[in-house]
Design an enzyme around this catalytic site. Structure first.
Site, mmCIF file in Angstrom:
data_model
loop_
_atom_site.group_PDB
_atom_site.id
_atom_site.type_symbol
_atom_site.label_atom_id
_atom_site.label_comp_id
_atom_site.label_asym_id
_atom_site.label_seq_id
_atom_site.Cartn_x
_atom_site.Cartn_y
_atom_site.Cartn_z
ATOM 1 N N CYS B 155 0.833 -1.209 0.000
ATOM 2 C CA CYS B 155 0.000 0.000 0.000
ATOM 3 C C CYS B 155 0.861 1.249 0.000
ATOM 4 O O CYS B 155 0.679 2.149 -0.798
ATOM 5 C CB CYS B 155 -0.927 0.003 1.208
ATOM 6 S SG CYS B 155 -2.147 -1.307 1.125
ATOM 7 N N HIS B 156 1.800 1.322 0.936
ATOM 8 C CA HIS B 156 2.575 2.547 1.066
ATOM 9 C C HIS B 156 4.067 2.265 1.180
ATOM 10 O O HIS B 156 4.841 3.123 1.589
ATOM 11 C CB HIS B 156 2.075 3.381 2.246
ATOM 12 C CG HIS B 156 0.599 3.626 2.190
ATOM 13 N ND1 HIS B 156 -0.295 2.840 2.854
ATOM 14 C CD2 HIS B 156 -0.124 4.510 1.481
ATOM 15 C CE1 HIS B 156 -1.524 3.246 2.562
ATOM 16 N NE2 HIS B 156 -1.447 4.243 1.750
#
Lengths: 427, 191
Positions: B155-156
């Site tokens: 995701c990040h």
């Protein structure tokens, strides 16, 4: 503006009877029929009417969808599919609602950009502007909760990521962030309990938006509309009655915008969404690449650009909250960027920055994308915190026209001939 | 009404202030059930524990089990992975706390503090990225395991090492080690 003389005349006995008891027709006439509107407003001023239309349309389609939607983890996904396939015209109403949300945001971003370009936030319109930022925040909360309702993979993981933003409070008060997140979830992870409460709030928040919109319009009609020159209405010839002049323009602008809206509804209803949202939510598997809806991408890029969790969350929220302070951050003596040669370049750089952040927010958080997201995040804040105050002080604005009429009619519209030029428009 | 000079508070002022205070406290008390109703209820809180049979998990493999609605990672680490986790100096870590529910907050994030003694080849973690709650990749053999050979959150972009400790990226804390125990040589009880 609110105190202008209205030409309202009750025509029938019933109107006279009502006017003495509840002068609502008199108020509507004064505010929306012969309300003085600057004669030079351009098509960017039709976005306000569009936004009112979309708020109404979203509420109407939303009420209908709620008649068929089941807010539980077990049924939500299949009930949305049933709306699309089984319910009579469900496909149409669902597409109107989903695409309508995107169009609502497109119109609101144009509306905010117009306010920034023409200095519509400057005194005496500060309260009007702040109410607008409040509406924007409420819209974001509503859209976010609405996006969770189809209960697809993107819905589920968007809720997980966004609610987890509050766990960053753990690094200030240990444990508090986790408590807040579990309070929002009603459990130890996002579940059907979370879905049901989001449905309840998604239904009610639009009515809160209606309330703030009423305040927004009230404030607008107290201070009067801004216009491309940024000058106030000084004489009667600077303005035209709202109806039919501005109303017709609003309707034409809306009709053109509806072409775009219906084109998406009928031909590309899923283009603005994400394919993964047609996979039912699975709490044990994160999609390889989570992206929010397009209208949240710039903020998402800011969140990811900062390598510290708490600071990333703070930067993301302050990118919107800072807008509330723009009326005081901008030190310029003139409102409209039309007369600000130096600021004009910075303004367009800011627009490019927001669009670039939107693009970067849709890309994976690695390599050059992270680098550029940091560059543009830096400029976003530099623009609001440094460019606005400094350029306003050092810049020499171009000479302003003496009045709105002069700006419209050129030399012939100078103060001497104002009366003659505007005679045909006499009310 | 006295003019100019400061008025002495009288009985009416007292009654007004007392009534306002009473109404204020009443409103706050009435608000409480409306806030509390959103918290996890007793049925959710009832701590369910699960038993997991580890015998089918070969060296280098990993399984994911669901506990309290959360994924729990169980990985059978190779000797190389254990060695790599042990060699990391504490100074190189982003988060130096063990984050082991069975140990105090101050325990350092060494590999022994995140595993069970004599069972160092097993690591058990709550598989939720401490950044924003995604589920990191690295459980399946063909997943990307990030730059430190443990887990990678897509995701990040948070990288975890073979002991589930955050090494790079926005996540602030190491993956949580839940309370668990070996009930037999090849069976654990989580919770």
């Amino acid at each position: 503006m609110a105190g202008h003389e209205s030409t309202y005349q009750p025509k029938s006995r019933f109107e006279r009877w009502l006017d003495e008891r509840l002068p609502i027709a008199r108020m509507m006439h004064a505010q929306f029929v012969d309300f003085p509107t600057p004669r030079n407003i351009n098509y960017l001023w039709t976005t306000g009417g569009m936004l009112t239309f979309f708020l109404g349309a979203q509420i109407l389609t939303g009420i209908v969808l709620a008649m068929h939607y089941l807010p539980s983890a077990h049924d939500a996904f299949s009930s949305v599919e049933a709306i699309r396939r089984d319910v009579n015209y469900g496909w149409l109403i669902r597409n109107l609602h989903a695409v309508g949300a995107s169009m609502f945001f497109l119109a609101v971003y144009i509306h905010v950009g117009r306010g920034l370009y023409y200095g519509s936030y400057k005194a005496p319109r500060e309260v009007l502007w702040i109410l607008g930022v409040v509406i924007l925040l409420l819209m974001m909360a509503t859209a976010f909760m609405g996006y969770s309702l189809p209960w697809g993979q993107m819905s589920f993981w968007a809720v997980t990521v966004i609610t987890n933003l509050f766990s960053s409070i753990d690094s200030i008060v240990p444990g508090l962030g986790t408590r807040i997140v579990q309070w929002l979830w009603g459990g130890f992870s996002v579940s059907g309990t979370t879905l049901t409460r989001f449905f309840s709030l998604h239904y009610v928040l639009p009515f809160a938006i209606v309330g703030v919109v009423v305040l927004h319009i009230w404030a607008l009609h107290t201070v009067g509309q801004n216009n491309p020159t940024g000058l106030e209405i000084k004489t009667k010839s600077d303005s035209v009655p709202m109806s039919p002049h501005a109303v017709m323009k609003d309707m034409f602008g809306l009709a053109v915008f509806m072409v775009l809206f219906t084109w998406f509804v009928f031909f590309l209803p899923d283009y603005l969404g994400h394919a993964d949202n047609y996979i039912e939510a699975n709490p044990l598997s994160t999609p390889p690449h989570i992206v929010p809806e397009w209208y949240f991408l710039p903020y998402y890029a800011i969140l990811r650009a900062i390598p510290n969790k708490l600071l990333g969350v703070i930067a993301m929220f302050s990118s919107i909250i800072l807008l509330c302070f723009v009326p005081w951050l901008d030190t310029s003596r003139v409102r409209s960027t039309k007369y600000r040669p130096l600021y004009k370049g910075f303004f367009w750089l800011f627009i490019v920055t927001v669009i670039a952040l939107g693009y970067l927010g849709s890309k994976p958080p690695e390599g050059l994308y992270v680098f550029w997201a940091r560059v543009f995040t830096a400029y976003y804040f530099i623009h609001l915190l440094l460019v606005l105050p400094i350029v306003g002080v050092i810049e020499t604005p171009r000479p302003l026209p003496r009045s709105i009429s002069e700006a419209v009619l050129g030399a012939a519209g100078g103060p001497v001939s104002v009366g003659a030029a505007s005679a045909p428009e006499k009310r | 009404m006295a003019t100019g000079s400061v008025e002495e508070p009288n009985r009416r002022d007292f009654i007004v202030i007392a009534a306002q205070a009473f109404a204020g406290v009443g409103a706050a008390v009435a608000l409480w059930p409306f806030i509390q109703q959103m918290n996890p209820d007793a049925s959710t809180q009832a701590l369910a524990s699960i038993e997991v049979d580890l015998s089918p998990v070969k060296e280098g493999q990993a399984i994911t089990v669901s506990w309290r609605g959360k994924p729990v990672f169980v990985r059978h680490r190779t000797g190389q992975e254990v060695q790599a986790a042990k060699e990391v100096r504490l100074g190189d870590l982003v988060d130096r706390s063990a984050r082991n529910d069975a140990l105090p907050e101050s325990a350092p994030a060494t590999d022994p503090n995140r595993t069970k003694k004599g069972k160092e080849n097993w690591i058990v973690l709550v598989g939720i990225c401490t950044h924003l709650g995604c589920i990191p990749k690295g459980q399946s053999l063909n997943d990307s395991r990030g730059d430190y050979g443990g887990w990678f959150c897509p995701c990040h972009g948070s990288h975890y090492d073979t002991a589930g400790r955050i090494r790079r990226g926005p996540a602030p804390r190491n993956l949580e080690v839940p309370t668990y125990e070996f009930v037999s040589d090849s069976k654990i009880k989580i919770g």
